[in-house]
Each structure stands twice: as structure tokens, then as C-alpha cells.
Design an enzyme around this catalytic site. Structure first.
Site, short mmCIF file in Angstrom:
data_model
loop_
_atom_site.label_atom_id
_atom_site.label_comp_id
_atom_site.label_asym_id
_atom_site.label_seq_id
_atom_site.Cartn_x
_atom_site.Cartn_y
_atom_site.Cartn_z
N ILE A 125 22.10 96.10 56.35
CA ILE A 125 21.28 95.38 57.30
C ILE A 125 19.88 95.58 57.16
O ILE A 125 18.62 95.23 57.77
CB ILE A 125 21.74 95.83 58.84
CG1 ILE A 125 21.73 97.31 59.07
CG2 ILE A 125 23.06 95.27 59.19
CD1 ILE A 125 21.99 97.90 60.34
N GLY A 126 19.61 96.54 56.14
CA GLY A 126 17.89 96.59 55.87
C GLY A 126 17.89 97.50 54.59
O GLY A 126 18.71 98.08 54.07
N SER A 145 11.87 101.09 51.21
CA SER A 145 11.46 101.82 49.71
C SER A 145 12.16 103.06 49.58
O SER A 145 12.30 103.72 48.58
CB SER A 145 10.09 101.88 49.66
OG SER A 145 9.66 102.66 50.82
N PHE A 146 12.63 103.72 50.75
CA PHE A 146 13.27 104.76 50.70
C PHE A 146 14.86 104.87 50.35
O PHE A 146 15.61 105.63 50.44
CB PHE A 146 12.92 105.74 51.97
CG PHE A 146 11.39 106.28 51.65
CD1 PHE A 146 11.27 107.33 51.07
CD2 PHE A 146 10.22 105.65 52.32
CE1 PHE A 146 10.07 107.77 50.85
CE2 PHE A 146 9.26 105.74 52.05
CZ PHE A 146 8.79 107.01 51.33
N VAL A 159 19.99 100.62 54.43
CA VAL A 159 20.47 100.70 55.91
C VAL A 159 21.84 99.98 55.94
O VAL A 159 21.88 98.78 55.83
CB VAL A 159 19.61 100.52 56.96
CG1 VAL A 159 19.85 100.91 58.21
CG2 VAL A 159 18.39 101.21 56.76
N LYS A 191 21.37 105.11 57.61
CA LYS A 191 20.25 105.06 56.52
C LYS A 191 20.51 106.03 55.44
O LYS A 191 20.79 107.22 55.64
CB LYS A 191 19.02 105.21 57.21
CG LYS A 191 17.73 105.21 56.38
CD LYS A 191 16.52 105.20 57.14
CE LYS A 191 15.26 105.31 56.59
NZ LYS A 191 14.07 105.37 56.96
N ASP A 219 3.90 104.38 59.38
CA ASP A 219 4.36 102.86 58.94
C ASP A 219 4.68 101.99 60.05
O ASP A 219 5.60 101.60 60.22
CB ASP A 219 5.41 103.17 57.83
CG ASP A 219 5.65 101.86 57.04
OD1 ASP A 219 4.75 100.90 57.06
OD2 ASP A 219 6.86 101.82 56.30
#
Ligand code: NAG
Ligand code: NAG
Ligand code: NAG
Ligand code: NAG
Ligand code: NAG
Ligand code: NAG
Ligand code: NAG
Ligand code: NAG
Length: 905
Positions: A624-625, A628-629, A632, A646, A744
Site C-alpha cells: 500500500i505504499g 525510500s526506506f 508498506v 512497514k 518529512d
């Protein structure tokens, strides 16, 4: 041409001026290479230059003049690489300063070869100093200040010796001086050619006679061209001049005057063909009103010019493309006179590159870990190493053979790039963050370890050459590359691609190089079974270990099916040895970690096993996402609760202690406007966070998603979301312990629940890179392009005010309904902040999102707009705190609510 005059009598009471200027307000006088502070004969205070420059060697020149000998310190730069720059502080931005430099050679090195080098200020190369023609050489510039630091640089010319300098002076000039009559010459600097104290023959005058320390040369030096005799008429008045250049009486009280009606001429030499700015000063020091025509190089620039008794006036003239100057005053009544002359060469100051570009490049430089010597402007006066420019646009960037590891989002800010070369830069993963480069014609990403084409390459509409050879690209060639209609060379050699090349790429104008892949061709003839069936069972083993702990190299072993048996055998042995050692280490690490975890109080957060995570996400089925890390995934806990899971990428893993500390910190943060942590998993190589799931999606979906036009957010909804998010941030800044800077803040980090309450997510973790982690965190720590605090680029630090800036951008998005960076329209509108600010400041609400036009209360909008623009002030100290932002937004919200209530009645 212009004429300013005023009554001398007005200034007679201004006798205090000397006192007012005696403190040398704003003077900066550097003795280059000097070591002591001293006060000279004119009462000017000199200091050594060492705190304004970091390069160069110093020495002292002894030179004898007549009976006295003196020693002059100098600074010289015995290497010809790069610009040697002084950084000079200037107090008053948007004023004019005089910058005077003296260069002395006097054979200090015994080589007898006077050098020649160029001199620049800011983005402009202003002159070339040639000490073989004159030694010492003095240059003087009038510079329109636009920054609080001025870069004054010397640049060696190949084979012309080393730059050398002996003094540098900065003098503030009167407000608005040297601008009259310059309307046709914007963005220029002035280089002094002549400054004559007409009629005065006893040496030059400067401070304190001229409080601005302009050096006025005595008149006699300009023979043999003069045809008249000078008169010197002393008058008794103090200061003379409401002309903007504010000339002192000392200069105006002498004049060159002809004894009878005749022609007065100054023929002044100019060393280069160019555009010139000429100012003639007149003071009514005679008991008559002389009138005369003023001619410059034969053209009448003013006819019957009259000098009135007791008045001071000036005539401002510009002349284009001249290389000599003949100033002639032709009498019409009484004797012509002239009190002062200034002549300047007009020099263009190149525009600076856009701040987005500069900041992106700075971030890129930082991410390379190298000092590329990138300072000041990338394009002017000379372009930076590795960078190519067309006027003030950065059009090429070549950074091959360094360790970059990933294409960071900042590359996407270099909107004018036509050529980008990142070959051999250890890039891994997918090709990303380049979608916005609409002008890119040449992209070289060869000799990296890229594994996927990523998405968005098809947006590079100008692309002509794409070099991806010698990577590890897998799978098939995407059909979408066919959209690149200008592409004429596609190099895919030596990758792991397979399958058929899309027919969309089968065209005459396009050369495709495809050798060295698993099986890649246009034909549909099937390759061998194995390679055409890329299953999960592909015998490929990737062994990764942290160098820091084991001493193993970052070792990637790939067992190809086609590989020889011997190789397989060898690798099997290596592998088992390796795995054994590794298991040992892993076990130990796991035990230590488990202990650390057990000892904590995890508040409401739950510790999940990897198995639980796997089953909750149905083996990581639904993404769902992506960030850069990591990615998700949607998950469902056994009790039925939906969660967002995540998973961090390997390369972004934190050190054990950091991870545990951070998770512990997050577990304590509970606030209705912050997405809460449900739990985490820390097992084997995994660092996984489990968050509450918000079904409403992110603010981005609502503002720009596919349905945003049909069901757009009303103004009152937007305000409510803003208030919610501000509450969340306020808690991070002021309510939590320790205080947390989000770092962020952006629309995609503001999520909505079913009731449209907003919650901020993605705070805390992963952005604080501790020193211990820094060795293996490869991604650049930064916010998101378009949201990042401009001060970050100079301070490299994010503060609470950086969050306020980013939140201000979010507010602007809510108001204007557009994204922070757009790549369409005119350059003026690319950057939301720069574009919207002037409109909103002026209360011009035509830029408000069409979807909410007509349904907002003007006062409510005004309040929200005001707080938004304050929040995006460049200067962080000018921005409000998040608590102040919240208070304003609450008011805007309640005003809009009562407006709606009254409208409904
Ligand atoms: C700087 O500007 C301020 C206001 O414009 C003025 O009062 C001050 O005198 C200036 N200082 C100098 C050194 O010019
Ligand atoms: C010289 O002047 C500078 C700047 O005014 C000051 O910081 C420094 O202390 C002075 N040094 C001496 C030795 O007086
Ligand atoms: C300049 O200074 C550097 C270090 O300060 C020294 O190594 C170098 O030899 C000097 N060069 C000359 C030409 O004196
Ligand atoms: C002068 O510079 C400003 C920005 O520094 C720019 O907006 C303007 O267009 C320039 N004017 C000219 C004539 O180049
Ligand atoms: C010229 O100036 C010097 C000092 O600078 C002074 O001593 C001398 O008297 C002046 N001469 C005349 C003719 O004014
Ligand atoms: C300067 O210009 C005037 C008027 O055009 C002309 O009469 C004169 O000869 C010129 N003088 C020189 C030295 O060129
Ligand atoms: C020149 O100007 C003066 C004063 O303005 C005036 O008296 C005179 O008549 C003018 N002469 C000519 C030739 O225009
Ligand atoms: C890649 O860069 C390294 C230095 O970082 C260099 O030693 C190596 O030769 C380069 N390889 C290629 C293929 O250019």
C-alpha cells in the site's frame, strides 16, 4: 539622462556629518597576508585577511621608494587550480557597495614574471588583471548587493603565473546611488575607469574628505588631452548634495572653469570597447549661471545645460559600444564649468542558477561524501567541475566512478538536465526519481548493479540515448520504453534480461544493443525452458553481510544454471563455510537483541514474530505504499484489525540499539492526530513496524488522486485537516518527551480515517541516523523535494522550523490545490512557494483551488494564507512556531464554520 538639483543652503546646517561618518560604519579593510591590525594615515582601520579566506601563502614585499623603504604584505596562490575566494560579509542587502582591490607583484618571487589573472565578484567575471602592464594594479567595482556574503575570487590563467593580492576594501555607498539613468542596464555591476576631482591638482582625495572613501584623482593626471586651464574656486559650505551619490563639499568646491566663452574638453582613455556610465557633477560655485551644451563623443546629450548658483546637480549618461571618451562642454552663456567626473564600465552580472538547482546539487555533493569544490553558483563565473551549463541552467552532470548507491530524489530537481552520466556509481535497485527530467537527452547508468527499470522512464520524453549496459537488470524489457519516440540508442548489453523485446521498440531509427543477456530478442521463438520461466526458484543466491561486523566483503554470488559444475561445487563449499560462521554470529546477535527487547516496557506496542507478520500480510501480498526506506503492506491481525506493516529495506536497516531505542520512543507516543505504533518485529534481518491502518488514504489521494475532481475536499474540510495535522506536529514539537522533529512533513504523510480526521505518520524512526549507523546507511537523509527547508542547504540541519516550513507548503497545497513542484507551465510557476507567495501576500485569491472558489469566507482564507506564507519564510527565525500556526488555523477554521452556518440560515 537625468538631472537632480537642490539648494546648497539646505545643507548648511549639516555640519555634523563628519562626526556621523567617522566611525567608518560598514568599512571592511583587509590587509592581505598581513598579520596585525593597524590604523593608516587616513585613519582607516586595517585588519588581516586570514579570517575571510582559507587558501594561499603570504609573504612581504620590501620596496624602496626614494629614501624611505616600506614593506607590503601580500597573499599569493601558488597553485593554479580553481578559484581563490574571499567571503566578505556585507551588512545591507539590496544596497550598493564599493569593492576595491589592490594587486602588487613587485617581483616578490624573484622570477621577474608579473602574473595575469581574472577577478570575479559573485557570478560575474569583472576584469583581467595584468601586472606586467601596471604594478600595483587597482580595481574598483560598484556591486549591487543581493546576498549577505560577497564572493570575491581570483582565477589563475594557465601559464600566466599565480594570482596575488595586497589589499581588499569594502565601502557601503549611499542608498540608491549609481542607479539613476541605468534603467536600460539591469543586473549589472560597474567597474571604475575614472573618478576626477575637477580643478583640483594637489593629489588625490579619499576618506575622510569623502565619507564613502571613493578615491578622487587629481585633475592634472589627465593631460595631455586637456585643452583648458583649471580654476580652483574655494567656497565655504559643508556638505553639498542631495544627489543620490552624496558628493562631499571637498570635491564640489573645486571646478575646471574656462576663463572665457569657449569649449571645455576632457578626452579620457578607455581600455576596452564596452558600455559606459558617465556622471558629470556640477556645483554653483560661481556668482553667475553658466549655460552650455554637453557633448559626449560628438553627440549633444544635453543642450543649454545651466548651473545655478548654490545648486548641485548631476548629469547621468550611458553610452553603448564605445572605446574612447570625449566629454565636451560648449558654452552658450558665460564660462563652462565641471566639478567632478565619474566613468564606469558597465558589466553584466549573469543570473544565478535557480535555488532549487543549487540546493539539489548541494545535496548531491553531500551524498557523494566527496568535496567536489562546489561553492557559490554552479554556472557562473565558471561552471563547477562535473557540471555543464547553458547560461544559468545546469544542463549536464557527470559523476561517474564514485559511490552513489542510489539515485536520490534530488536528481529529479535538476529540471534542465540534458545529459546525466552516472556510470559506475554502485547504483542498486530500480531506476528511480528521474521522471521529471523532461529535457534529458542522454542518460548513462551503465556499469552499475541496477536490477529493475523501475517506473517512469517513459516520462523522459526527450531521451535520445539510454545506456544501461553492464547492470543486473532482470525480467523483460518494459513495453513503455516504446513511448520514447526520440530514442535512437538503447544499450542493454550484459544484463540478465530475457523474453521478447516489445514490438514498440522495433523501429528503424532505434539501435538496440542486447548481447550478453539471458535470452533477449525481438522474435517470439522461445528460449530454453528454464530461462523463459522465471520462477521464484531461480537458482540465485544473494549473500549479504555487513562489512563492519564480519570482515567479509559485500559478496554477491550468483549461481547460474548454466554455470559449470566445478564452479557450483566450489561455491557450495564456500557457501556452507560462510553460512556456518554466519549462523553462529546471527544466533549470538539474536540472543543479545532478545535480551535488549525484553528489558523494555513497550507500553501498548506489541512484539510480533516474523511468522505472525507473514501471516498477517498474507506473505506480503498487498503493497500500500513505498518509500525510500522500504515498503508498506496491508495486514490483518488475528482479531481482524487492519494494520499497515512497514518493512525496511536491507540497506536502510538501523543498528540494533538505534532500532530498539527508536521503537521504544515511538511506542510511547500516543496522540489522536498521530498514527500510532501497534507493534514491531525484530528478527533475523528484519526490522518491521506495525502501525494502525487508516482507510481514508493520504491527503495526496484526496487532493490529486483520480477521484479528487469528483469529490473534492471543501475549504472547511481542508481547514479541519490542517488543524488536525498541526495538532499532531505540535504534540511532536512540544508535547512529547523527547521532542521530535518530524523531518518529512508532506501531504502523503498526512493520513485520514473514515471520519476524515487527519493523522500524521512517518515521524521519528529512520531519519535520525546515529554516528554508529552512518557507515552503512547509504541513502541521503533528507526531506522531500518541494517541502525541504531552504535553510537546510546552508546549515545542514533540520529544526522544528523546518517542519513548520514543510507544513507551510502543505497549507499552500490545500489553498491552491496544486503540488509543490510542477514541471509544466512557466518557470515562474514551477515552485509552489515562489509562485503563490506574491499572490497570497497581495490578497489576490485568484490562485485559490478552483474546487473551493466561491465557497470560502475571505477572512478565513486570508488568515490561512497569511500563516502559510509566514511559515515558508526563507529565514527560519521569521517563521511562526507550530503552536502559533495551530492557533491561527483554529481561528480560520471557526470563521469558516460560522460563515457556513450563517449561509445555511
Ligand atoms: C543599512 O540600511 C539601514 C536601513 O536601510 C540604514 O539605516 C543603515 O544606515 C545602513 N547601513 C549602512 C552601513 O549603510
Ligand atoms: C584585530 O581586529 C579584529 C577585528 O576587528 C579583532 O577581532 C582582533 O581581535 C584584532 N586583533 C588585535 C590583535 O587587536
Ligand atoms: C605554501 O604553503 C604551503 C603550506 O602552507 C606549503 O606547503 C607550500 O610549500 C607553500 N608554497 C610556496 C610556494 O611557498
Ligand atoms: C535581473 O535579475 C533578476 C533576478 O535576480 C531577474 O528576475 C531579472 O529578470 C533580471 N533582469 C534582466 C533584465 O535580466
Ligand atoms: C598640497 O597638499 C599638501 C598636503 O597634502 C599640503 O601640505 C600643501 O600645502 C598643498 N599644496 C597646495 C598648493 O595647496
Ligand atoms: C572632442 O569632441 C569635440 C566636439 O565633438 C570636438 O570638437 C573635439 O575636436 C574633440 N576632441 C578630441 C581631442 O577628440
Ligand atoms: C539657455 O538657458 C538659459 C537659462 O535657462 C536661458 O536664459 C537662455 O535663454 C537659454 N539659451 C538658449 C540659447 O536657449
Ligand atoms: C569504476 O570506478 C572505480 C573507482 O571508483 C575504478 O577503479 C574502476 O576502474 C571503474 N570501473 C569502470 C568499469 O569504469
Amino acid at each position: 539622462m537625468d538631472r537632480h538639483s537642490s539648494l546648497l543652503n539646505l545643507f548648511l546646517f549639516c555640519g555634523f556629518w563628519i562626526a556621523a561618518f567617522c566611525d567608518q560604519d560598514g568599512f571592511l579593510s583587509l590587509s592581505c597576508g598581513g598579520s596585525t591590525n593597524y590604523t593608516d594615515m587616513s585613519n582607516i582601520y586595517w585588519i588581516p585577511d586570514s579570517s575571510f579566506i582559507s587558501t594561499g601563502n603570504t609573504t612581504t614585499i620590501q620596496h624602496a621608494e626614494g629614501t624611505s623603504s616600506s614593506s607590503v604584505p601580500i597573499r599569493y596562490f601558488p597553485d593554479s587550480q580553481g578559484r581563490k575566494c574571499y567571503r566578505l560579509p556585507v551588512k545591507n542587502v539590496s544596497s550598493m557597495v564599493l569593492v576595491r582591490a589592490q594587486f602588487v607583484y613587485k617581483n616578490y618571487d624573484g622570477d621577474g614574471k608579473p602574473p595575469s589573472f581574472s577577478v570575479s565578484l559573485g557570478t560575474a567575471t569583472l576584469s583581467t588583471t595584468d601586472l606586467s602592464s601596471k604594478d600595483p594594479w587597482i580595481e574598483e567595482f560598484l556591486w549591487p548587493v543581493n546576498k549577505d556574503v560577497l564572493s570575491f575570487c581570483l582565477l589563475a590563467i594557465p601559464d600566466k603565473g599565480y594570482p596575488v593580492i595586497s589589499s581588499l576594501e569594502i565601502r557601503p555607498l549611499p542608498q540608491d546611488s549609481y542607479t539613476t539613468g541605468m534603467e536600460d542596464f539591469q543586473n549589472t555591476s560597474l567597474r571604475k575607469r575614472h573618478r576626477i576631482n575637477c580643478g583640483y591638482t594637489n593629489g588625490s582625495l579619499r576618506y575622510p574628505s569623502d565619507p564613502y572613501d571613493r578615491i578622487w584623482d587629481s585633475d592634472e593626471n589627465f593631460s595631455p588631452f586637456h585643452v583648458s586651464t583649471g580654476f580652483k574656486i574655494e567656497v565655504s559650505f559643508e556638505r553639498a548634495g542631495f544627489i543620490k551619490e552624496s558628493l562631499p563639499a571637498a570635491i564640489l568646491q573645486t571646478a575646471r572653469v574656462l576663463a572665457r566663452r569657449d569649449v571645455l574638453t576632457y578626452k579620457l582613455p578607455l581600455d576596452t570597447m564596452g558600455d559606459y556610465y558617465i556622471i558629470l557633477y556640477f556645483a554653483g560655485i560661481l556668482p553667475v549661471f553658466p549655460s552650455f551644451d554637453v557633448l559626449i563623443n560628438g553627440d549633444i546629450v544635453q543642450s543649454n545645460y545651466t548651473v545655478k548658483t548654490s545648486e548641485v546637480s548631476a548629469l547621468y549618461v550611458t553610452r553603448k559600444g564605445i572605446n574612447s571618451l570625449n566629454i565636451t562642454l560648449k558654452s552658450t552663456r558665460f564660462c563652462p564649468q565641471l566639478n567632478g567626473i565619474e566613468v564606469y564600465e558597465i558589466i553584466d552580472v549573469p543570473l544565478e542558477a535557480s535555488s532549487t538547482t543549487v540546493s539539489a546539487l548541494q545535496v548531491i555533493q553531500q551524498s557523494t561524501g566527496l568535496d567536489l569544490g562546489w561553492v557559490d553558483d554552479p554556472c557562473s563565473p565558471t561552471s563547477w567541475d562535473h557540471i555543464g551549463c547553458e547560461s544559468n541552467l545546469v544542463t549536464s552532470l557527470e559523476l561517474p566512478n564514485i559511490k552513489l548507491r542510489s539515485i536520490s530524489p534530488t536528481f529529479g530537481d535538476l529540471l534542465d538536465l540534458k545529459s546525466l552520466d552516472l556510470h559506475n556509481t554502485s547504483l542498486t535497485g530500480e531506476i528511480q526519481n528521474l521522471d521529471s527530467l523532461q529535457h534529458l537527452e542522454k542518460l548513462n547508468l551503465s556499469f552499475n548493479e541496477l536490477t529493475s527499470f523501475g517506473t517512469g522512464l517513459e516520462n523522459l520524453v526527450s531521451l535520445r540515448t539510454l545506456d544501461l549496459q553492464n547492470n543486473s537488470l532482470q525480467g523483460t524489457v518494459p513495453d513503455s520504453l516504446g513511448d520514447l519516440i526520440d530514442l535512437h540508442l538503447l544499450n542493454l548489453e550484459n544484463n540478465k534480461l530475457e523474453g521478447t523485446i516489445p514490438q514498440s521498440l522495433n523501429r528503424e531509427s532505434l539501435e538496440i544493443r542486447s548481447s550478453g543477456n539471458l535470452c533477449l530478442s525481438f522474435s517470439t521463438v522461445t528460449c530454453s525452458d528454464v530461462s523463459s520461466n522465471p520462477s521464484i526458484e531461480t537458482p540465485q543466491v544473494t549473500i549479504f553481510n555487513k562489512k563492519k561486523h564480519t570482515g567479509y566483503n559485500h559478496l554477491v554470488i550468483i549461481l547460474g544454471v548454466t554455470g559449470g559444475a566445478l564452479l557450483v561445487l566450489f561455491l557450495c563449499i564456500t557457501l556452507s563455510v560462510f553460512l556456518y560462521t554466519r549462523r553462529k554470529k546471527t544466533e549470538m546477535a539474536n540472543r543479545a537483541r532478545a535480551e535488549a527487547i525484553d528489558m523494555r516496557n513497550w507500553n501498548a506496542a506489541k512484539i510480533f514474530t516474523y511468522k505472525e507478520i507473514k501471516s498477517a500480510t498474507s506473505n506480503f501480498k498487498e503493497v500500500i505504499g513505498r518509500g525510500s526506506f522500504g515498503s508498506v503492506y496491508l495486514g490483518k491481525l488475528p482479531q481482524g484489525k487492519l494494520v499497515a506493516v512497514k518493512v525496511r529495506f536491507d540497506k536502510t536497516l538501523l543498528g540494533a540499539e538505534s532500532f530498539i531505542n527508536e521503537v521504544h520512543l515511538l511506542s510511547k507516543i500516543r496522540h489522536q492526530n498521530l498514527v500510532s505504533l501497534e507493534g514491531f518485529c525484530y528478527e533475523s534481518k528484519q526490522q518491521i513496524l506495525v502501525y494502525e491502518y487508516l482507510p481514508g488514504g493520504s491527503l495526496v489521494d484526496h487532493l490529486y488522486g483520480p477521484n479528487s475532481r469528483k469529490v473534492s475536499l471543501s475549504w472547511v474540510r481542508r481547514l479541519k485537516i490542517a488543524v488536525d495535522a498541526a495538532k499532531g506536529l505540535d504534540y511532536l514539537h512540544n508535547g512529547s518527551e523527547p521532542r521530535i522533529i518530524h523531518r518529512d512533513v508532506k501531504c502523503s504523510n498526512i493520513l485520514l480515517d473514515v471520519e476524515m480526521n487527519a493523522k500524521v505518520c512517518d515521524f521519528g524512526l529512520s531519519k535520525q541516523v546515529t554516528q554508529a549507523d552512518a557507515t552503512h546507511v547509504t541513502t541521503v537523509v533528507k526531506g522531500t523535494a518541494g517541502y525541504l527547508d531552504p535553510e537546510y542547504y546552508s546549515t545542514q540541519q533540520l529544526t522544528e522550523k523546518s517542519d513548520v516550513y514543510s507544513f507551510g507548503v502543505v497549507l499552500l497545497e490545500l489553498i491552491c490545490g496544486r503540488e509543490p513542484l510542477s514541471h509544466s507551465g512557466t518557470p515562474d510557476s514551477f515552485n509552489l512557494v515562489l509562485w503563490a507567495k506574491p499572490y497570497l501576500q497581495a490578497g489576490a485569491f485568484e490562485i485559490v483551488d478552483d474546487n473551493i472558489k466561491g465557497s470560502f469566507d475571505v477572512e478565513s482564507m486570508r488568515k490561512a494564507a497569511f500563516v502559510a506564507i509566514k511559515s515558508v519564510e526563507r529565514d527560519a527565525s521569521q517563521r511562526p512556531t507550530i503552536a502559533q500556526v495551530l492557533a491561527e488555523l483554529k481561528e480560520a477554521y471557526s470563521i469558516q464554520l460560522s460563515y457556513l452556518a450563517s449561509r445555511d440560515m
